[in-house]
Design a protein around this motif. Structure first.
Motif, PDB file in Angstrom:
ATOM      1  N   LYS A  24     -41.300  -4.588   0.742  1.00  0.00           N
ATOM      2  CA  LYS A  24     -40.797  -4.661   2.119  1.00  0.00           C
ATOM      3  C   LYS A  24     -39.724  -3.592   2.307  1.00  0.00           C
ATOM      4  CE  LYS A  24     -41.582  -9.555   2.892  1.00  0.00           C
ATOM      5  NZ  LYS A  24     -40.968 -10.824   3.285  1.00  0.00           N
ATOM      6  N   PRO A  25     -40.134  -2.384   2.643  1.00  0.00           N
ATOM      7  CA  PRO A  25     -39.170  -1.285   2.755  1.00  0.00           C
ATOM      8  C   PRO A  25     -38.109  -1.494   3.836  1.00  0.00           C
ATOM      9  CG  PRO A  25     -41.430  -0.483   3.004  1.00  0.00           C
ATOM     10  CD  PRO A  25     -41.495  -1.953   2.884  1.00  0.00           C
ATOM     11  N   SER A  26     -38.381  -2.332   4.820  1.00  0.00           N
ATOM     12  CA  SER A  26     -37.421  -2.534   5.905  1.00  0.00           C
ATOM     13  C   SER A  26     -36.333  -3.550   5.543  1.00  0.00           C
ATOM     14  CB  SER A  26     -38.153  -3.001   7.159  1.00  0.00           C
ATOM     15  OG  SER A  26     -38.803  -4.233   6.915  1.00  0.00           O
ATOM     16  N   GLU A  27     -36.422  -4.165   4.384  1.00  0.00           N
ATOM     17  CA  GLU A  27     -35.453  -5.176   3.955  1.00  0.00           C
ATOM     18  C   GLU A  27     -34.089  -4.523   3.796  1.00  0.00           C
ATOM     19  OE1 GLU A  27     -34.835  -9.151   3.246  1.00  0.00           O
ATOM     20  OE2 GLU A  27     -36.817  -8.279   3.447  1.00  0.00           O
ATOM     21  N   SER A  28     -33.049  -5.185   4.305  1.00  0.00           N
ATOM     22  CA  SER A  28     -31.708  -4.606   4.224  1.00  0.00           C
ATOM     23  C   SER A  28     -31.159  -4.732   2.802  1.00  0.00           C
ATOM     24  CB  SER A  28     -30.763  -5.303   5.207  1.00  0.00           C
ATOM     25  OG  SER A  28     -30.431  -6.592   4.735  1.00  0.00           O
ATOM     26  N   LEU A  29     -30.259  -3.836   2.482  1.00  0.00           N
ATOM     27  CA  LEU A  29     -29.652  -3.838   1.159  1.00  0.00           C
ATOM     28  C   LEU A  29     -28.859  -5.122   0.919  1.00  0.00           C
ATOM     29  CD1 LEU A  29     -29.249  -2.267  -1.427  1.00  0.00           C
ATOM     30  CD2 LEU A  29     -27.283  -1.145  -0.368  1.00  0.00           C
ATOM     31  N   ARG A  30     -28.236  -5.640   1.953  1.00  0.00           N
ATOM     32  CA  ARG A  30     -27.464  -6.882   1.823  1.00  0.00           C
ATOM     33  C   ARG A  30     -28.380  -8.048   1.429  1.00  0.00           C
ATOM     34  NH1 ARG A  30     -23.509  -8.162   6.440  1.00  0.00           N
ATOM     35  NH2 ARG A  30     -22.388  -6.618   5.238  1.00  0.00           N
ATOM     36  N   ASP A  31     -29.566  -8.112   2.032  1.00  0.00           N
ATOM     37  CA  ASP A  31     -30.517  -9.170   1.678  1.00  0.00           C
ATOM     38  C   ASP A  31     -30.995  -9.023   0.237  1.00  0.00           C
ATOM     39  OD1 ASP A  31     -30.324 -10.299   4.190  1.00  0.00           O
ATOM     40  OD2 ASP A  31     -32.104  -9.263   4.967  1.00  0.00           O
ATOM     41  N   LEU A  32     -31.220  -7.787  -0.191  1.00  0.00           N
ATOM     42  CA  LEU A  32     -31.635  -7.552  -1.580  1.00  0.00           C
ATOM     43  C   LEU A  32     -30.534  -7.939  -2.558  1.00  0.00           C
ATOM     44  CD1 LEU A  32     -33.438  -4.133  -1.112  1.00  0.00           C
ATOM     45  CD2 LEU A  32     -34.505  -6.360  -1.493  1.00  0.00           C
ATOM     46  N   MET A  33     -29.286  -7.645  -2.205  1.00  0.00           N
ATOM     47  CA  MET A  33     -28.168  -8.023  -3.074  1.00  0.00           C
ATOM     48  C   MET A  33     -28.031  -9.537  -3.148  1.00  0.00           C
ATOM     49  SD  MET A  33     -25.422  -5.073  -2.005  1.00  0.00           S
ATOM     50  CE  MET A  33     -24.045  -6.030  -2.558  1.00  0.00           C
ATOM     51  N   ASN A  34     -28.208 -10.212  -2.014  1.00  0.00           N
ATOM     52  CA  ASN A  34     -28.149 -11.679  -2.010  1.00  0.00           C
ATOM     53  C   ASN A  34     -29.279 -12.277  -2.840  1.00  0.00           C
ATOM     54  OD1 ASN A  34     -25.838 -11.979  -0.483  1.00  0.00           O
ATOM     55  ND2 ASN A  34     -26.958 -11.953   1.444  1.00  0.00           N
ATOM     56  N   LEU A  35     -30.472 -11.712  -2.735  1.00  0.00           N
ATOM     57  CA  LEU A  35     -31.598 -12.177  -3.541  1.00  0.00           C
ATOM     58  C   LEU A  35     -31.293 -12.023  -5.029  1.00  0.00           C
ATOM     59  CD1 LEU A  35     -34.596 -13.091  -3.815  1.00  0.00           C
ATOM     60  CD2 LEU A  35     -35.166 -10.652  -3.775  1.00  0.00           C
ATOM     61  N   SER A  36     -30.778 -10.864  -5.400  1.00  0.00           N
ATOM     62  CA  SER A  36     -30.446 -10.611  -6.791  1.00  0.00           C
ATOM     63  C   SER A  36     -29.362 -11.578  -7.285  1.00  0.00           C
ATOM     64  CB  SER A  36     -29.977  -9.167  -6.960  1.00  0.00           C
ATOM     65  OG  SER A  36     -29.581  -8.918  -8.277  1.00  0.00           O
ATOM     66  N   ARG A  37     -28.337 -11.760  -6.483  1.00  0.00           N
ATOM     67  CA  ARG A  37     -27.230 -12.644  -6.863  1.00  0.00           C
ATOM     68  C   ARG A  37     -27.692 -14.092  -6.996  1.00  0.00           C
ATOM     69  NH1 ARG A  37     -24.007 -12.318  -2.497  1.00  0.00           N
ATOM     70  NH2 ARG A  37     -23.427 -10.215  -3.097  1.00  0.00           N
ATOM     71  N   ASN A  38     -28.471 -14.557  -6.032  1.00  0.00           N
ATOM     72  CA  ASN A  38     -28.942 -15.944  -6.079  1.00  0.00           C
ATOM     73  C   ASN A  38     -29.860 -16.185  -7.273  1.00  0.00           C
ATOM     74  OD1 ASN A  38     -27.487 -16.501  -3.783  1.00  0.00           O
ATOM     75  ND2 ASN A  38     -29.222 -16.221  -2.413  1.00  0.00           N
ATOM     76  N   THR A  39     -30.750 -15.234  -7.528  1.00  0.00           N
ATOM     77  CA  THR A  39     -31.645 -15.350  -8.684  1.00  0.00           C
ATOM     78  C   THR A  39     -30.838 -15.412  -9.974  1.00  0.00           C
ATOM     79  OG1 THR A  39     -33.355 -14.117  -7.513  1.00  0.00           O
ATOM     80  CG2 THR A  39     -33.565 -14.256  -9.895  1.00  0.00           C
ATOM     81  N   LYS A  40     -29.852 -14.552 -10.071  1.00  0.00           N
ATOM     82  CA  LYS A  40     -29.014 -14.508 -11.265  1.00  0.00           C
ATOM     83  C   LYS A  40     -28.265 -15.828 -11.477  1.00  0.00           C
ATOM     84  CE  LYS A  40     -25.113 -11.999 -13.084  1.00  0.00           C
ATOM     85  NZ  LYS A  40     -24.158 -10.943 -12.846  1.00  0.00           N
ATOM     86  N   VAL A  41     -27.681 -16.355 -10.418  1.00  0.00           N
ATOM     87  CA  VAL A  41     -26.918 -17.608 -10.532  1.00  0.00           C
ATOM     88  C   VAL A  41     -27.834 -18.762 -10.942  1.00  0.00           C
ATOM     89  CG1 VAL A  41     -25.644 -19.335  -9.197  1.00  0.00           C
ATOM     90  CG2 VAL A  41     -25.054 -16.929  -8.997  1.00  0.00           C
ATOM     91  N   ILE A  42     -28.989 -18.866 -10.317  1.00  0.00           N
ATOM     92  CA  ILE A  42     -29.904 -19.966 -10.627  1.00  0.00           C
ATOM     93  C   ILE A  42     -30.378 -19.901 -12.078  1.00  0.00           C
ATOM     94  CG2 ILE A  42     -32.221 -20.880 -10.137  1.00  0.00           C
ATOM     95  CD1 ILE A  42     -31.625 -20.153  -7.156  1.00  0.00           C
TER      96      ILE A  42
END
Length: 132
Positions: A69-87
């Motif tokens: 999804k090239p239109s995905e914002s960087l903030r959303d990608l960072m949140n995805l990465s952070r949430n995955t890491k925490v879980i």
């Protein structure tokens, strides 16, 4: 082209962070094996793995999503990465403390030392990169 550069930037940052975490973790593991014995060394290895693997999963997932999804914002990608890491970190800690007979304090200290790699990441920049 934008998605490809975002994906490459995420993976480059991820590699730097993982390299710094692994370097500090290996130093701590060697020290634990040499000075505190095998059980402490195994506990240290577990703590380092808990620090490194969720980061790897989170950054890899963000990189895959930025390609799909090239239109995905960087903030959303960072949140995805952070949430995955925490879980994944929580799951790995729970499984470690419930199922493995290790020195829990050494696991926590090794995790903390490896997580300090985030602060040492700026030292691993390429000289050809532009300064921010």
């Amino acid at each position: 082209m934008e998605a490809n550069s975002t994906s490459k930037a995420i993976m480059l940052a991820g590699r730097r962070i993982l390299f710094a975490q692994a370097a500090l973790g290996v130093l701590f593991v060697i020290g634990a094996f040499l000075f505190a014995g095998q059980l402490s060394g195994e506990s240290a290895v577990t703590g380092v793995v808990i620090a490194v693997l969720p980061s790897l999963f989170g950054m890899g997932l963000a990189s895959i999503k930025s390609r799909s999804k090239p239109s995905e914002s960087l903030r959303d990608l960072m949140n995805l990465s952070r949430n995955t890491k925490v879980i994944y970190t929580i799951i790995m800690f729970v499984l470690t403390f419930r199922l493995l007979a290790l020195r829990n304090i050494i696991v926590l200290v090794a995790f903390s030392v490896a997580m300090l790699g985030h602060f040492f990441t700026p030292f691993f920049t390429d000289r050809n990169e532009g300064k921010a």
